[in-house]
Design a protein around this motif. Structure first.
Motif, short mmCIF file in Angstrom:
data_model
loop_
_atom_site.label_atom_id
_atom_site.label_comp_id
_atom_site.label_asym_id
_atom_site.label_seq_id
_atom_site.Cartn_x
_atom_site.Cartn_y
_atom_site.Cartn_z
N LYS A 94 -3.31 -4.91 -2.55
CA LYS A 94 -2.11 -4.61 -1.76
C LYS A 94 -0.99 -4.02 -2.61
N LEU A 95 -1.09 -4.15 -3.92
CA LEU A 95 -0.04 -3.61 -4.78
C LEU A 95 0.05 -2.09 -4.72
N VAL A 96 -0.99 -1.42 -4.19
CA VAL A 96 -0.91 0.04 -4.08
C VAL A 96 0.23 0.46 -3.15
N LEU A 97 0.72 -0.44 -2.33
CA LEU A 97 1.84 -0.14 -1.46
C LEU A 97 3.11 0.21 -2.25
N TRP A 98 3.17 -0.24 -3.51
CA TRP A 98 4.35 -0.02 -4.32
C TRP A 98 4.24 1.24 -5.18
N GLY A 99 3.15 1.98 -5.06
CA GLY A 99 2.95 3.16 -5.89
C GLY A 99 3.91 4.29 -5.56
N ALA A 100 4.23 5.07 -6.58
CA ALA A 100 5.13 6.21 -6.38
C ALA A 100 4.51 7.26 -5.48
N GLU A 101 3.16 7.26 -5.40
CA GLU A 101 2.48 8.29 -4.61
C GLU A 101 2.42 7.96 -3.12
N LEU A 102 2.82 6.77 -2.70
CA LEU A 102 2.71 6.38 -1.30
C LEU A 102 3.46 7.33 -0.36
N PRO A 103 4.72 7.70 -0.62
CA PRO A 103 5.41 8.63 0.29
C PRO A 103 4.71 9.97 0.40
N ALA A 104 4.22 10.50 -0.73
CA ALA A 104 3.54 11.79 -0.68
C ALA A 104 2.23 11.71 0.09
N LEU A 105 1.55 10.59 -0.05
CA LEU A 105 0.26 10.41 0.64
C LEU A 105 0.44 10.27 2.14
N THR A 106 1.42 9.50 2.57
CA THR A 106 1.54 9.10 3.97
C THR A 106 2.71 9.74 4.71
N GLY A 107 3.67 10.29 3.98
CA GLY A 107 4.88 10.80 4.62
C GLY A 107 5.89 9.72 4.92
N LEU A 108 5.62 8.48 4.48
CA LEU A 108 6.55 7.38 4.71
C LEU A 108 7.76 7.50 3.80
N SER A 109 8.92 7.17 4.34
CA SER A 109 10.14 7.13 3.55
C SER A 109 11.05 6.08 4.16
N GLY A 110 11.93 5.53 3.33
CA GLY A 110 12.83 4.50 3.84
C GLY A 110 12.10 3.19 4.07
#
Length: 272
Positions: free
Chosen positions: A71-87
């Motif tokens: 579950k720690l992958v949720l904190w990765g810097a690449e998460l916004p680029a991968l999913t488009g999530l922000s905020g």
């Protein structure tokens, strides 16, 4: 746009868990939302769910720990680029039951806060529980980077991923209002031996009921603790099994306490 994320990997939970989560969210939220699922197998997910490949942990997985370190992958810097999530993003475990409107989980506190459920299994310690937590996507990549530098050492010291998050968030974590996020075993299930005569209750003010460490809601609604047990064998049958070949636990006390009557309110809420 309210943003929810979940993680599905391995064989424990099938696509029906993700689809059920989507249905529960849709019934208990106001306005537009998106549900993102990080997974190693997107087959069977309903089309409204946005599925993305689950990133690798980026280091050797700890071996002597019960924690769900993936579950720690949720904190990765690449998460916004991968999913488009922000905020702010709300994470919900797949074995959670949403029982009331969850709008408050998005408006509570500051958007930059990291907000967790309190770990009620250790009430005297200020520990978080990550069955339901909100975090600003991509804002704390150092949490994962620090873990990658010494995964086994951190796991040996913290034991659980949620304990590591509690200590690693800059400025500290915050907690949801006490009534919102309830732990099934600790807040709903009557204590032994009352659970032999009374079903689990739904606490007043609860919005999400979590099931960390089991039992699974799919089993509880049938009146059993696990798939190995027959559905609601009855209190006497369960007691007799504890003293014979039908016992599923090595320790008698563990068998006797792992009894639950069928829980109707789970079936009312935990549906797609």
């Amino acid at each position: 746009m309210k943003q929810i994320i979940c993680v599905k990997w391995g064989q424990k939970f099938g696509p029906d868990y993700v689809n059920r989560l989507y249905g529960m969210v849709r019934r208990n939220i106001s306005g537009p939302f998106r549900l993102v699922c990080l997974t190693d197998d997107a087959r069977g997910l309903r089309r409204e769910v946005e599925a993305y490949a689950l990133p690798e942990l980026g280091c050797a997985a700890p071996q002597r720990s019960m924690g769900k370190w993936r579950k720690l992958v949720l904190w990765g810097a690449e998460l916004p680029a991968l999913t488009g999530l922000s905020g702010p993003v709300l994470f919900i475990d797949l074995d959670s039951v949403i029982v009331d409107n969850i709008d408050g989980y998005f408006s509570y506190g500051d958007p930059e806060d990291v907000i967790l459920a309190r770990n009620w299994a250790k009430p005297l310690q200020r520990l978080g529980q990550t069955s339901v937590f909100r975090f600003p996507a991509g804002r704390h990549p150092q949490i994962l980077a620090h873990f990658r530098a010494n995964p086994q050492g951190i796991a040996d010291r913290c034991r659980f991923e949620q304990h590591y998050i509690t200590e690693a968030v800059p400025g500290g974590i915050k907690f949801w209002p006490e009534a919102w996020t309830r732990h099934f075993r600790l807040h709903c299930l009557p204590p032994f031996p009352l659970r032999y005569f009374m079903p689990a209750r739904l606490p007043q003010g609860a919005k999400i009921v979590t099931f960390p460490g089991g039992p699974n809601p799919s089993d509880v609604q049938l009146g059993r603790w696990s798939e190995e047990q027959p559905a609601h064998p009855g209190r006497l049958a369960h007691l007799r099994a504890g003293f014979g070949p039908g016992r599923h636990e090595a320790k008698l006390w563990r068998h006797l306490t792992r009894f639950v009557m069928p829980v109707g309110w789970i079936g009312e809420h935990w549906i797609e």
